[in-house]
Design an enzyme around this catalytic site. Structure first.
Site: not given
Length: 556
Positions: A335, A338, A390-391, A393, A404-406, A412
């Site tokens: 999520s 990126t 996965d991206g 932060d 966890g910014g999203g 995740e």
């Protein structure tokens, strides 16, 4: 759905003061910068009156009101930027009915965008924190445009990216700056009733009236009386390293709203380029209301990067497919911005014949995967995953991450731990020496969350972070609720001295579900750059705070 005859094809919104009341957060950050120099403070109402022209104009106005010397402007501006970046949505609220009106517009096939004098990365965070992000096709901030509003080049950039003309667009704002911007470009304008008075502007009492104006006849005729020649869409091939990108286009837009991107691109934070001469835009053939609505060719379901940071993210996501993904794989789909570029590129690969299935780490990623045609499964249906991409932060040189910014950190973590291999994809701005500049997300159950927060604060104090504010993340006037129904606390730690120890201990606190420290999770990281180049680093030897108990092989 076919747009009604006479309806506009795009509605563009200002952000601060129009969609959201961000004045409380802006005032708090501004006063932090002012009072450090013996100035101020300003009230929220005084701050609200300074909004609309961007941060530099805000600071200049604040120094004028407080009697501060103009020579302090650069210093106060830098301090204000740092303070605001820490908590841009702590007290920001969405004006009534914005969500509903935006959904109505999108369901009708109208494209939506934000045109703001705020820096784009901050605009993205405000939109994400208020639950508005998924309702916009693009966000264009001051760093994405050749000039700030009221220079019409800013709004012109938005229209060019959307592929619409001035006469096909409605612009909605709350200040004289917005009204002038629309007037100078010949775009029909609506002024929200809660904004500062602008004589002569057509005022709307709420967002339901905005949707009604956009979806009924009359605006095209209004535009025809005042609009200059509309812009031509930009075209041509663009080379980015080893990847050739198609012309900049929002091909995610289709008549069916389910085929529209739910992830507005994150924008570059590079300073804006100011050309000596304004760009020349040759005229389009005029639009006639009887023409059928324009849609991209059937099957066009992805969008391509338009900024340096998005190009870097695309490069990382595309490289992950080229290097790691092959037929028959079961993939964890990350999520965030990126990861979503990876999912878009994966959709293109699937349309070209790649045979894979994915398990999404959030409902947002699930929706995007469906949109771009990636087949999905679940962990109830498969025993293990071959790879998760996965991206992050933030990511340090050893591969430790803050995520966890999203608001997707729990899913995740579950997906990564159920995978034989995890690859982190990031643009080069996310690489740091020390984790902590990005506030650490901590997911907690709603029951007695205040007590959990006090326990977290005591633990952080023992780790050298005393008196840390732990705001509960909010959006739209209420708490952010994760896909698992939990709350999020955000811990601005500055620099995390011992990520391994903190990661190991946070989840022992009753009420803490998960935290955003992912230590020893990534096996490799792909770092993309705006040139289209990428670098791969093996970080599989990095220590982990907790051993795996699923399918990732030997505990490490």
């Amino acid at each position: 759905m076919t747009l009604p005859e006479g309806a506009v094809r795009a509605v563009v919104f200002d952000l601060d003061g129009t969609l959201v009341d961000s004045a409380p957060d802006i005032a708090a950050a501004l006063n932090e910068a002012l009072t450090a120099r013996g100035l101020g403070p300003l009230s929220v109402e005084q701050t609200r009156g300074l909004l609309g022209g961007g941060a530099a104009t805000l600071v200049e106005g604040a120094l004028h009101l407080t009697g501060g010397p103009a020579g302090l402007a650069d210093t106060v501006l830098a301090d204000y930027g740092d303070a605001y970046a820490r908590t841009p949505v702590a007290a920001t609220t969405v004006h009534a009915d914005a969500h509903e009106a935006l959904r109505e517009l999108r369901e009708a096939g109208v494209r939506t965008a934000v045109c703001t004098n705020k820096r784009s990365d901050l605009a993205d965070r405000v939109l994400e924190g208020t639950g508005l992000a998924a309702l916009f096709d693009i966000v264009v901030g001051i760093d994405d445009a050749p000039a700030a509003k009221p220079d019409p080049a800013h709004l012109r950039t938005v229209l060019d990216l959307l592929g619409v003309s001035a006469r096909q667009t409605l612009y909605v704002g709350d200040t004289r700056v917005d009204a002038l911007t629309a007037e100078r470009l010949g775009v029909p304008y609506r002024h929200v009733a809660w904004g500062s008075p602008v004589p002569g502007a057509t005022t709307v009492g709420g967002f339901a009236e905005v949707a009604e104006a956009a979806l009924t006849s009359g605006l095209l005729a209004e535009a025809g009386r005042r609009s200059p020649a509309p812009p031509a869409a930009r075209g041509g091939q663009r080379r980015t390293g080893s990847h050739t990108l198609p012309p900049t286009t929002l091909t995610s837009y289709q008549a069916d709203p389910s085929h529209r991107s739910t992830d507005p691109p994150h924008r570059s934070t590079d300073p804006p380029h100011h050309p000596a001469d304004p760009p020349h835009h040759p005229a389009d053939p005029p639009h006639h209301p009887t023409d059928p609505p324009h849609h991209p060719p059937t099957g066009a379901r992805t969008m391509h990067p338009t900024t340096d940071q998005d190009r870097a993210k695309w490069a990382a996501g595309k490289a992950a497919i080229d290097v790691y993904v092959h037929n028959g794989m079961k993939l964890g789909l990350g999520s965030g911005t990126t990861s979503h570029w990876f999912v878009r590129a994966l959709g293109e690969a699937v349309s070209g014949g790649l045979d894979v299935v994915g398990v999404p780490t959030s409902t947002g990623t699930r929706d995007l995967a469906v949109q771009v045609g990636v087949p999905l499964t679940t962990l109830a249906e498969v025993d293990r995953l071959d790879l998760t991409v996965d991206g992050a932060d933030e990511i340090d040189h050893q591969g430790a991450m803050i995520k966890g910014g999203g608001a997707c950190l729990l899913w995740e973590r579950i997906i990564a731990d159920a995978s034989a291999r995890m690859v982190a994809v990031v643009d080069d701005t996310k690489l740091v020496r020390t984790l902590g500049a990005f506030p650490l997300p901590i997911e907690v159950v709603p029951y007695a969350w205040e007590s959990t927060r006090r326990s977290v604060a005591r633990l952080l104090a023992r780790h050298g972070h005393p008196d840390v504010e732990l705001p509960r993340r909010t959006e739209g006037g209420g708490p952010v609720v994760t896909d698992s129904g939990n709350f999020l606390l955000d811990a601005p730690l500055g620099a995390i001295k011992d990520p391994l120890a903190l990661d190991a201990e946070l989840n022992w606190i009753p009420g803490v579900v998960e935290n955003g420290l992912f230590t020893g999770v990534a096996d490799e990281m792909v770092i993309g750059s705006a040139s289209g180049e990428y670098e791969i680093r093996n970080v599989s030897g990095a220590p982990s705070a907790r051993p795996t108990v699923t399918n990732r092989g030997v505990a490490r």
